[in-house]
Design an enzyme around this catalytic site. Structure first.
Site, short mmCIF file in Angstrom:
data_model
loop_
_atom_site.label_atom_id
_atom_site.label_comp_id
_atom_site.label_asym_id
_atom_site.label_seq_id
_atom_site.Cartn_x
_atom_site.Cartn_y
_atom_site.Cartn_z
N HIS A 26 -1.22 7.85 -0.46
CA HIS A 26 -1.19 9.07 -1.28
C HIS A 26 -1.82 10.23 -0.52
CE1 HIS A 26 -0.01 6.86 -4.99
NE2 HIS A 26 -0.47 5.88 -4.25
N HIS A 368 5.97 -3.07 6.35
CA HIS A 368 5.95 -3.53 4.95
C HIS A 368 6.78 -2.58 4.07
CE1 HIS A 368 3.30 -0.17 4.65
NE2 HIS A 368 2.93 -0.40 3.43
N TRP A 371 6.51 3.76 1.38
CA TRP A 371 7.45 4.89 1.47
C TRP A 371 7.08 5.84 2.61
CZ3 TRP A 371 12.18 5.73 0.84
CH2 TRP A 371 12.71 7.01 0.72
N ASN A 372 5.79 6.00 2.92
CA ASN A 372 5.44 6.87 4.06
C ASN A 372 5.92 6.26 5.36
OD1 ASN A 372 3.68 9.03 2.78
ND2 ASN A 372 2.76 7.14 2.01
N SER A 373 5.67 4.96 5.54
CA SER A 373 6.13 4.30 6.76
C SER A 373 7.66 4.39 6.84
CB SER A 373 5.68 2.85 6.79
OG SER A 373 4.28 2.78 6.88
N GLY A 391 5.44 -3.72 -5.15
CA GLY A 391 5.59 -2.30 -5.54
C GLY A 391 6.91 -1.74 -5.06
N ASP A 392 6.90 -0.46 -4.71
CA ASP A 392 8.13 0.21 -4.28
C ASP A 392 8.64 -0.29 -2.93
OD1 ASP A 392 5.80 1.40 -3.15
OD2 ASP A 392 7.05 3.05 -2.44
C1 UDX Z 1 0.91 2.50 -0.64
C2 UDX Z 1 2.09 1.60 -1.03
O1 UDX Z 1 2.02 0.35 -0.44
C3 UDX Z 1 3.37 2.29 -0.68
O2 UDX Z 1 4.43 1.41 -0.94
C4 UDX Z 1 3.48 3.54 -1.51
O3 UDX Z 1 4.71 4.17 -1.29
C5 UDX Z 1 2.30 4.45 -1.20
O4 UDX Z 1 1.07 3.73 -1.39
P1 UDX Z 1 0.66 1.95 2.03
O5 UDX Z 1 0.87 0.53 1.72
O6 UDX Z 1 -0.56 2.28 2.74
O7 UDX Z 1 0.85 2.87 0.75
O8 UDX Z 1 1.96 2.33 2.94
P2 UDX Z 1 2.62 3.67 3.42
O9 UDX Z 1 3.25 4.39 2.29
O10 UDX Z 1 3.52 3.29 4.52
O11 UDX Z 1 1.44 4.57 3.95
C6 UDX Z 1 0.64 4.21 5.05
C7 UDX Z 1 0.30 5.45 5.84
O12 UDX Z 1 -0.73 5.11 6.74
C8 UDX Z 1 1.47 6.00 6.64
O13 UDX Z 1 1.50 7.40 6.53
C9 UDX Z 1 1.15 5.58 8.06
O14 UDX Z 1 1.57 6.50 9.05
C10 UDX Z 1 -0.35 5.51 8.05
N1 UDX Z 1 -0.82 4.51 9.02
C11 UDX Z 1 -0.61 3.19 8.80
C12 UDX Z 1 -1.47 4.95 10.15
O15 UDX Z 1 -1.64 6.15 10.36
N2 UDX Z 1 -1.92 4.02 11.01
C13 UDX Z 1 -1.76 2.68 10.83
O16 UDX Z 1 -2.23 1.91 11.66
C14 UDX Z 1 -1.08 2.25 9.68
#
Ligand code: UDX
Length: 472
Positions: A26, A368, A371-373, A391-392
């Site tokens: 977020h 995984h 949505w950001n990844s 989740g999503d």
């Molecule tokens: C969570 C939920 O899992 C995700 O599905 C939802 O859409 C948002 O909340 P998260 O699991 O952390 O988020 O995944 P993601 O949405 O991919 O966000 C991770 C963020 O951390 C990305 O912006 C990614 O660039 C960043 N990141 C991840 C890093 O900067 N370095 C890393 O080593 C790993």
């Protein structure tokens, strides 16, 4: 001198304040939106819980208060709620926010006015902080919501919240359902919070409730772009009851376009864990399109058995790999693993992910599917090995692999993840018979993503229109 203060306030740029749910997934899109609107001339304050402030200070050097830092034609500053301590799991956090959030947020809004920065608009992560817009409304401030997931996920929640769909049983992947604008799906493609097996009941309730009231926000911004999800975008306005107008402003990525811009971007980073310094240098030393980058984001926890299988699977590809294993998971690495792969495999607690994805040495992303990844790999044009957990992520994986044609699935066998499955999925994404097509699709989507956020692109124009309305 009250007259002078009033004149200064009148000529000051409009002040937009973001209130962000405490999670990396977020913080990143909210902070990137903060930078986009600041670049167009607004004063922007990013706020979240005190615990997030402490982590941002330690990992990213962010400091609260003051005038903040210049970003384009505006500035970004930080303030954190005095909210006490959230509990350890998601439902504890929801309970904590429900009671501690509203008074702390109201105090924060009032303080802005007292200090000569009255807030013109609040941007809230509403579905996860359902009280934020009510607090803003009580202070007479309009709210924009940023939906940090996809249009597809938005519509699945929306249909469910309004009783417009019944999902098939979870244990029958062959049973399909069809909704306007979405491909035929099975229960395994649905955000898992909506299924009977979901353990996070309070979180799911908060999200679903918001889908009944989300239209009360003045604007609903979405971290996606119209070209990426054209069918869902086209279908939503035809749904009854009619959803609010959704305004695509994504992909909210850091734009690595020139050195000057990068330095500016780096002045405001949102990492909650400090990124390892040496990732880019390590990638520089690898051959072009050779490296498997693997990460499960900020919250997914793999079991010790899965970590071991992933480790052996990555090692058995024979390819260089860069693997993010967060500090809490590192104890589960197999004994002697790091020594056995030294030189070929790098394991880091956190990476500068967008830089890694943009690097010419990166060949594929075992992800995984947060949505950001997902958006970051789309923007970088890197094919995926999709390994969604909950989740999503389940819906995102379906889109990445089957709708966007950008990769393959990694599926755990009923007995759990196996190293051979990891190896085979990576091979299929990098060198298999369909790998060339996946790379071509990824590159096409990358071009579309970059065009959407380039000056005058579809999402950039929407951000400008939003800024103009806030400034009116
Ligand atoms: C969570 C939920 O899992 C995700 O599905 C939802 O859409 C948002 O909340 P998260 O699991 O952390 O988020 O995944 P993601 O949405 O991919 O966000 C991770 C963020 O951390 C990305 O912006 C990614 O660039 C960043 N990141 C991840 C890093 O900067 N370095 C890393 O080593 C790993």
């Amino acid at each position: 001198l009250p007259g002078v203060a009033a004149a200064a306030a009148a000529s000051a740029p409009p002040h937009l304040l973001l209130i962000c749910f405490p999670g990396q997934g977020h913080v990143n899109p909210m902070l990137r939106l903060a930078k986009r609107v600041a670049a167009k001339g607004l004063l922007v304050t990013f706020s979240s819980l005190a615990s997030v402030g402490a982590r941002l200070a330690a990992a990213s050097g962010v400091s609260a208060g003051g005038d903040g830092v210049p970003v384009g034609r505006g500035r970004v500053r930080f303030e954190f709620l005095e909210d006490g301590d959230p509990g350890p799991d998601l439902d504890d956090l929801m309970r904590h926010l429900e009671t501690a959030g509203p008074p702390a947020f109201a105090a924060l809004l009032r303080r802005q006015a007292e200090e000569g920065r009255p807030v013109a608009c609040v941007v809230a992560n509403n579905p996860f902080m359902p009280w934020a817009s009510a607090v803003a409304a009580a202070e007479g401030i309009p709210t924009a919501v940023l939906w940090v997931q996809s249009y597809a996920v938005f519509s699945l929640y929306y249909y469910h919240a309004h009783g417009l769909v019944e999902f098939p049983p979870e244990d029958d992947p062959a049973a399909r359902f069809k909704l306007p604008g979405l491909p035929e799906m099975s229960a395994t493609d649905v955000p898992s919070f909506l299924l009977p097996s979901n353990p996070f009941k309070l979180l799911a309730d908060a999200i679903i409730t918001q889908f009944r009231t989300i239209g009360r926000a003045t604007w609903v911004l979405v971290n996606s772009f119209a070209e990426l999800e054209a069918d869902v975008v086209a279908a939503l306005p035809g749904v009854t009851p009619r959803p609010p107008e959704l305004i695509p402003v994504g992909p909210l990525i850091e734009l690595q376009q020139g050195e000057e811009e990068e330095e500016e971007e780096d002045a405001v980073r949102g990492d909650l864990i400090k990124a390892a310094d040496d990732c880019v240098g390590w990638l520089d030393a690898q051959p072009p399109r050779s490296v498997v980058y693997a990460s499960v984001g900020s919250v997914v926890v793999l079991s010790p058995g899965e970590v071991a299988e992933m480790a052996h699977g990555l090692a058995s590809t024979g390819r260089p790999f860069l693997w993010v294993v967060r500090p809490d998971t590192q104890p589960h690495l197999p004994a002697g693993f790091l020594d056995s792969v030294s030189g070929r495999g790098a394991v880091v607690p956190w990476s500068p992910q967008e830089r890694v994805l943009a690097h010419p040495s990166t060949a594929c992303f075992l992800t995984h599917c947060g949505w950001n990844s997902t958006l970051e790999t789309v923007a970088a044009g890197v094919p995926v090995v999709a390994f969604p957990q909950w989740g999503d992520q389940c819906t995102d994986a379906r889109f990445l692999v089957e709708e966007l044609g950008m990769g393959v699935r990694l599926r755990a066998a009923p007995a759990g993840l196996r190293r051979e499955a990891v190896r085979d999925a990576v091979e299929a994404a990098v060198a298999g018979p369909r790998a060339g097509d996946m790379l071509a699709s990824a590159r096409r989507w990358s071009a579309a993503a970059r065009a959407a956020v380039a000056p005058g692109g579809s999402s950039d124009a929407n951000v400008q229109a939003f800024v103009d309305e806030v400034a009116r």
